[in-house]
Structure formats: structure tokens, C-alpha cells
Motif scaffolding. Structure first.
Motif, PDB file in Angstrom:
ATOM      1  N   LEU A 414      50.348 -79.187  65.257  1.00  0.00           N
ATOM      2  CA  LEU A 414      49.830 -77.921  64.724  1.00  0.00           C
ATOM      3  C   LEU A 414      48.582 -77.469  65.480  1.00  0.00           C
ATOM      4  O   LEU A 414      48.395 -76.266  65.752  1.00  0.00           O
ATOM      5  CB  LEU A 414      49.515 -78.078  63.228  1.00  0.00           C
ATOM      6  N   ALA A 415      47.737 -78.436  65.821  1.00  0.00           N
ATOM      7  CA  ALA A 415      46.531 -78.103  66.587  1.00  0.00           C
ATOM      8  C   ALA A 415      46.896 -77.563  67.963  1.00  0.00           C
ATOM      9  O   ALA A 415      46.280 -76.601  68.471  1.00  0.00           O
ATOM     10  CB  ALA A 415      45.645 -79.338  66.714  1.00  0.00           C
ATOM     11  N   ARG A 418      48.273 -74.012  67.589  1.00  0.00           N
ATOM     12  CA  ARG A 418      47.166 -73.086  67.331  1.00  0.00           C
ATOM     13  C   ARG A 418      46.440 -72.731  68.627  1.00  0.00           C
ATOM     14  O   ARG A 418      46.076 -71.570  68.870  1.00  0.00           O
ATOM     15  CB  ARG A 418      46.209 -73.713  66.330  1.00  0.00           C
ATOM     16  N   ALA A 419      46.215 -73.742  69.462  1.00  0.00           N
ATOM     17  CA  ALA A 419      45.505 -73.513  70.719  1.00  0.00           C
ATOM     18  C   ALA A 419      46.319 -72.662  71.688  1.00  0.00           C
ATOM     19  O   ALA A 419      45.775 -71.915  72.513  1.00  0.00           O
ATOM     20  CB  ALA A 419      45.156 -74.850  71.352  1.00  0.00           C
ATOM     21  N   ILE A 421      48.651 -70.284  70.824  1.00  0.00           N
ATOM     22  CA  ILE A 421      49.048 -68.968  70.310  1.00  0.00           C
ATOM     23  C   ILE A 421      48.383 -67.826  71.088  1.00  0.00           C
ATOM     24  O   ILE A 421      49.027 -66.830  71.448  1.00  0.00           O
ATOM     25  CB  ILE A 421      48.716 -68.853  68.812  1.00  0.00           C
ATOM     26  N   ALA A 428      53.938 -71.408  72.731  1.00  0.00           N
ATOM     27  CA  ALA A 428      53.683 -71.711  71.319  1.00  0.00           C
ATOM     28  C   ALA A 428      54.924 -71.437  70.483  1.00  0.00           C
ATOM     29  O   ALA A 428      55.252 -72.185  69.542  1.00  0.00           O
ATOM     30  CB  ALA A 428      52.494 -70.890  70.822  1.00  0.00           C
ATOM     31  N   THR A 432      56.913 -74.151  68.404  1.00  0.00           N
ATOM     32  CA  THR A 432      57.121 -74.001  66.957  1.00  0.00           C
ATOM     33  C   THR A 432      58.586 -74.205  66.603  1.00  0.00           C
ATOM     34  O   THR A 432      58.921 -74.838  65.580  1.00  0.00           O
ATOM     35  CB  THR A 432      56.653 -72.614  66.499  1.00  0.00           C
TER      36      THR A 432
END
Length: 589
Positions: A414-415, A418-419, A421, A428, A432
Motif C-alpha cells: 500500500l505504501a 501510494r508513492a 500514484i 500504480a 493495484t
């Protein structure tokens, strides 16, 4: 022990129990047929008591301790009847022919303890010069139960008499052998196979009780006295009878769960033990014969039977009408009827000359087989339940392992998403998608024990590796060589091996490395190979690695073995890498 093994053992148990019961009862019902041919070859005389004809065996009306004499006239030709056979019941014996002493039996000077002679068979030579003469047998006993008791007297050759004696004692010999062998079988097998300590002890004590009542019946036949010292046979008869009550009381104690009934059974153990010691002491001191107070043993047996049945009655009152209780109560009822019938015949019908204890022992054998068979069935049922619980525990452990290892990977992924996106949205997006595939597969814990097509497991592997490639860039490389995919494997068994290769293999090298995943088929065997060029390790030191890593490998190996009979082999060399090979036989799916 597996469910299948328990059922095999149980089936053998019950088959042996049923076979022994059928063989025994067939032998008993065939007793008269077996006896007839030998009986016809014997010579029987008309015997007289105080001038009146009597039919032997009989219990004549004499006072306790009084000597009595029965007489008969020998035939004019005694060539074919060289031997006379008779049995005495704790009596002295004197045989005369025309007032000349032919044979005497009195153990007063040679017996160790007691005041009566030992029961025995007697074989007396008859010579040709005795033809036509009067033969007289004088019997005497200080005991009320033996005074006036006269058994049948047979004449014939040595071989015919011995054959007749064997046929007469066939039922008692059979029941004693069955009881001893069954008792040994129950005691030994229970100590080996039963895991519950209380149940194990209960069955061992039941087996010992069967052994001692078997010896009691063996000694009661008195035929064994032809081969062993009569004093030992006498002692063995009553000691084995008393030890039966002691071990059966111990069986009752270990069969109970209620505190109140256990206290009662402890009292029975104490009474049975004290009775054995006191009777032996009084007998050795010459105070009383064990025969005279043997009724105490019978009272203890009746009390034990009542206490044993009390347990089932208490369970019925509470509404616990399990088939197991009903079967055991039926067995106990048969035993009680047998013992009561035997006691009634022995103490109330003095002219009935049935072998002592035959009915009681026959019914006890039936009770023994029914009880032990029900114990085996219950043990199988418990083992099956335990097997199910064990499998559920293993499944729960696997669920916990999956749930415990997931958070760390989830947070990191998840980290990373997030980075990416803002800087690389397409990467990303793909990450996902792969992450959702991974979560969908790994969170379906309900189907973790289900076999799935390898193609589905491969899809999970690709999703996982693509995520790791994003995180670790060029440090993670994988080469797929899939020659065979038309088979099934347990879900989540190959993916964790790939995960181990990344985490503990190539990612421990600064420059990373390559994983090679290949599948192929050879001689109806499927092979799945995971190879890496990571840091490697010493396989002999595998046990010293992190607990979660070792447990994970053991778990995968066990699941593969249970589900498809696969083997898992690990080869590794420090500095060169690791190779894991999964091999199994199977049909194409």
C-alpha cells in the motif's frame, strides 16, 4: 493414528470377539454329542447305599463329617475293565474288595494347610481275581457341602477313561482357555492402543479379572490335578477366585466418572483385598477351610455387579440413553444372570452336578466380549472425532499463519502504491490490479485446503512477483519454464515457496538475483521446481532458522503430502542458491 487405521484395528478386534463367542457357544452346545461315544464304551455298575439302589452321581443323606459307604458287585469278567475311575470332593477315600483294602486316599499327613482332603480324580487297578466280588467305596469329609456327595464311578481301559474324562471336562477347559486368552488379548492390546489412561487401566484390569476367573475355572475342572500337585490346585482354585473380585473392583473404579460411585468402588477394592488376605491367613492357621467361607467371595461378586449396573441406571435417570450404555448394560445383565444361576444351583440344588462356575464363566465371557467390543467402538468414535478436531486445529493454524504474515506485505505494498500514484499512475494502476488478485486469493482462507488447477496458483504467483518487481526493481527477476500445467495442487503451496526465495534468497544479496520456476512431467510424475541464485544456506542448519520460516515449510510439506501425496525436497549451498523440488504422481486434470 489415522481414522482408517483405527477402523482396521477395531474391525479386527470385533471380528476376533465375535469369532471367539461363536466358537465357544458352538462347542458348549456340541458337548453332549462329543461325550456320547466314550460313554458307551464304559462299564457302569449298580451301586447301593444302605441296601437301597442309588443312581450316581448323587448327594446322599448323611450327617456332616459322617463316613458313608456305597457298594456294588463286580462283573464275572473284568478283563475289559482293568481300571476304575472315580472323583472325590474334599473327601478321604477307601476302596475295599470283599473287605480287603484295595486303595486309600488321605492327605492328612502330607497336606500343608487345612482340615479336608483335596478334590481329585482316582484311578484304581482292577485285577482278574476280583471278578464277581463286592467292591465298596467309603467316603468322608468334615465339610457340609461335601458330606454325602458321591460322583459317578466308571470302569474301562486307561485310554477310554482318559478320553471320557477329557470330554466330561471339555466345557470347563474351553471356557477357561477362552477367558485366559481373551483376558491376555484385552490387557495387552489395551495397554498398546488405548490412549486415555483411565480407559486403558480399566481395560487392563478387566483383562486381568478375565485371566483369574479363567484360571479359577481351569482349577475347578480338577482335571489339571492329574498333572499338578493337588495342594497347588486347591490353593489356585480359591486364590484365583478371590483375585478375580479384586481386579474386577479395580476395573469398576477406573470405569466410573462419578465421585460417589468411585468411593463405593474403593470400598469394594478394600473389601476384596482384605477378604483375600484374611481367608488365606485363616486357612493357613487351620481356623477354617476356604470352601466353608467361599460364599463371601460370591457375595462380593453380587455387590460388584450391583455397583457396576448402578452406573448405567444413574445415566438413564439423567437421560443419557446412549447405545453404548445399553449394550454394556445388556452384557452386565447376562453376567449377573449367569452368576445368580450358578450360585442358586450350587447352594440350593445339591443333587445337580453341573461343573462349578460353568454357567457363570460362560456368561462372564459373553459380558467380557460385549463390553470390550463396545469399548473398541467408542474408542474408534473418539479417535475419529479427535482426528477431525486435529485437522481443524491444523487448518486454524494455517489460517493464523496466513493472517499473521499478510499485514507486513500489505502495508509495504500500500505504501508503494501510494508513492507511485502521483509519479507513475499507470504502474500504480497495474500494481493495484495485481494486489487485488493477491488479496482475493490469500483472503479466501475457507478454501485454503482445496486443490486448485496449477494455472490458478500460477496466476497468483505472477501477481505476487509483479508486485515485488515494482518494489525491488531489477533486484527481482523470474524465469518461467512451464512445460506442464494440467494438474491440481493445494492452494497457496507454491506461492509461499516463491515468496521465501525472494525474501530469504535473492533479496539478501545487494544486487538481487533470479528465480527459475519450472514444471514438467516424467513417467506419470509431476515436478514443480523453484530455483534461485540467492545467498543459499546449510540445509543441516535448517532447524536453527527463524521459527516462522521453518514452521511455514513444514506446513507446506504436510499439506502437499496430505492432499496429493507429494514430497518436498530442499537442496541449498551457501553463496550459490537454493532449489526446492515438489514431486508427486497424479492424473491430468
Amino acid at each position: 493414528m489415522s481414522k482408517k487405521t483405527w477402523w482396521i484395528i477395531g474391525s479386527i478386534y470385533i471380528a476376533i470377539m465375535v469369532a471367539m463367542t461363536v466358537i465357544f457357544w458352538v462347542s458348549i452346545f456340541d458337548f453332549e454329542k462329543t461325550n456320547t461315544p466314550f460313554y458307551d464304551e464304559l462299564v457302569h455298575l449298580q451301586w447301593y447305599f444302605e441296601g437301597e439302589a442309588v443312581s450316581l452321581p448323587d448327594h446322599l443323606d448323611v450327617e456332616t463329617g459322617e463316613a458313608f459307604t456305597i457298594t456294588a458287585t463286580l462283573p464275572s469278567d473284568v478283563t475289559d475293565i482293568p481300571i476304575m475311575m472315580m472323583r472325590s470332593s474334599k473327601q478321604s477315600v477307601k476302596v475295599t474288595v470283599d473287605d480287603e483294602i484295595l486303595y486309600q486316599y488321605d492327605t492328612t499327613e502330607v497336606r500343608w494347610f487345612g482340615k479336608s482332603n483335596y478334590s481329585s480324580y482316582h484311578f484304581i487297578d482292577i485285577s482278574s481275581d476280583m471278578a464277581g466280588k463286592t467292591i465298596a467305596i467309603t467316603l468322608q469329609s468334615p465339610l457340609a457341602s461335601s458330606s454325602g456327595r458321591a460322583y459317578d464311578v466308571e470302569f474301562g481301559t486307561n485310554v477310554v477313561l482318559f478320553q471320557y474324562l477329557c470330554s466330561q471336562n471339555l466345557a470347563q477347559m474351553l471356557i477357561s482357555i477362552f477367558l485366559i486368552c481373551t483376558g491376555l488379548f484385552i490387557a495387552v492390546s489395551s495397554s498398546v492402543f488405548l490412549k486415555n489412561r483411565w480407559e486403558q487401566k480399566a481395560q487392563v484390569f478387566l483383562g486381568l479379572a478375565a485371566i483369574f476367573i479363567g484360571f479359577w475355572q481351569l482349577f475347578e475342572s480338577k482335571m489339571i490335578g492329574l498333572f499338578f500337585n493337588a495342594q497347588l490346585v486347591y490353593l489356585g482354585t480359591y486364590i484365583s477366585h478371590m483375585l478375580f473380585t479384586l481386579f474386577f473392583a479395580l476395573y469398576i473404579f477406573h470405569s466410573y466418572r462419578q465421585e460417589k460411585l468411585r468411593k463405593i468402588s474403593i470400598a469394594l477394592i478394600v473389601v476384596a483385598g482384605l477378604n483375600t488376605l484374611l481367608q488365606m491367613l485363616l486357612y493357613m492357621l487351620g481356623v477354617v477351610e476356604m470352601t466353608e467361607i467361599n460364599f463371601i467371595v460370591n457375595i462380593i461378586i453380587i455387590l460388584e455387579a450391583i455397583v457396576y449396573c448402578w452406573q448405567f441406571v444413574a445415566n438413564f435417570e439423567k437421560g443419557h440413553k446412549k447405545p453404548n450404555y445399553i449394550v454394556r448394560l445388556v452384557g452386565a445383565s447376562i453376567a449377573i444372570v449367569g452368576f445368580l444361576a450358578d450360585f442358586l444351583i450350587y447352594y440350593s440344588f445339591s443333587n445337580v452336578f453341573l461343573p462349578t462356575g460353568l454357567i457363570a464363566c460362560s456368561c462372564f465371557l459373553t459380558f467380557l466380549l460385549i463390553t470390550h467390543a463396545s469399548t473398541v467402538v467408542r474408542t474408534i468414535d473418539d479417535a475419529e472425532k479427535g482426528y477431525i478436531v486435529e485437522k481443524e486445529l491444523e487448518k486454524t493454524k494455517r489460517y493464523l499463519m496466513f493472517s499473521q504474515r499478510r499485514p507486513h506485505f500489505i502495508f509495504n505494498t500500500l505504501a508503494a502504491i501510494r508513492a507511485l500514484i502521483a509519479s507513475e499512475p499507470e504502474v500504480a494502476y497495474d500494481m493495484t490490479t495485481n494486489f487485488s488478485k493477491y488479496l482475493r486469493a490469500t483472503m479466501d482462507v475457507e478454501n485454503v485446503d482445496t486443490n486448485i488447477p496449477f494455472s490458478k496458483e500460477l496466476s497468483l504467483i505472477r501477481a505476487y512477483v509483479d508486485i515485488e518487481k515494482v518494489r525491488f526493481k531489477d533486484r527481482v527477476k523470474i524465469v518461467y519454464d512451464i512445460k506442464e500445467s494440467n494438474f491440481e495442487i493445494p492452494s497457496m503451496t507454491i506461492q509461499p515457496l516463491i515468496e521465501n526465495a525472494i525474501k530469504h534468497g535473492i533479496c539478501k544479496k545487494l544486487e538481487g538475483g533470479t528465480i527459475y520456476l519450472s514444471t514438467y512431467k516424467k513417467d506419470n510424475e509431476y515436478f514443480v521446481e523453484i530455483k534461485d541464485d540467492g545467498v543459499g544456506f546449510n540445509v543441516e542448519h535448517l532447524a536453527t532458522k527463524a521459527k516462522d520460516e521453518v514452521a511455514g515449510l513444514k506446513n507446506i510439506k504436510q499439506r502437499l503430502q496430505d492432499a496429493i501425496g507429494a514430497s518436498l525436497q530442499i537442496e541449498s549451498k551457501e553463496g550459490e542458491g537454493t532449489c526446492v523440488l515438489v514431486t508427486f504422481r497424479g492424473e491430468e486434470k
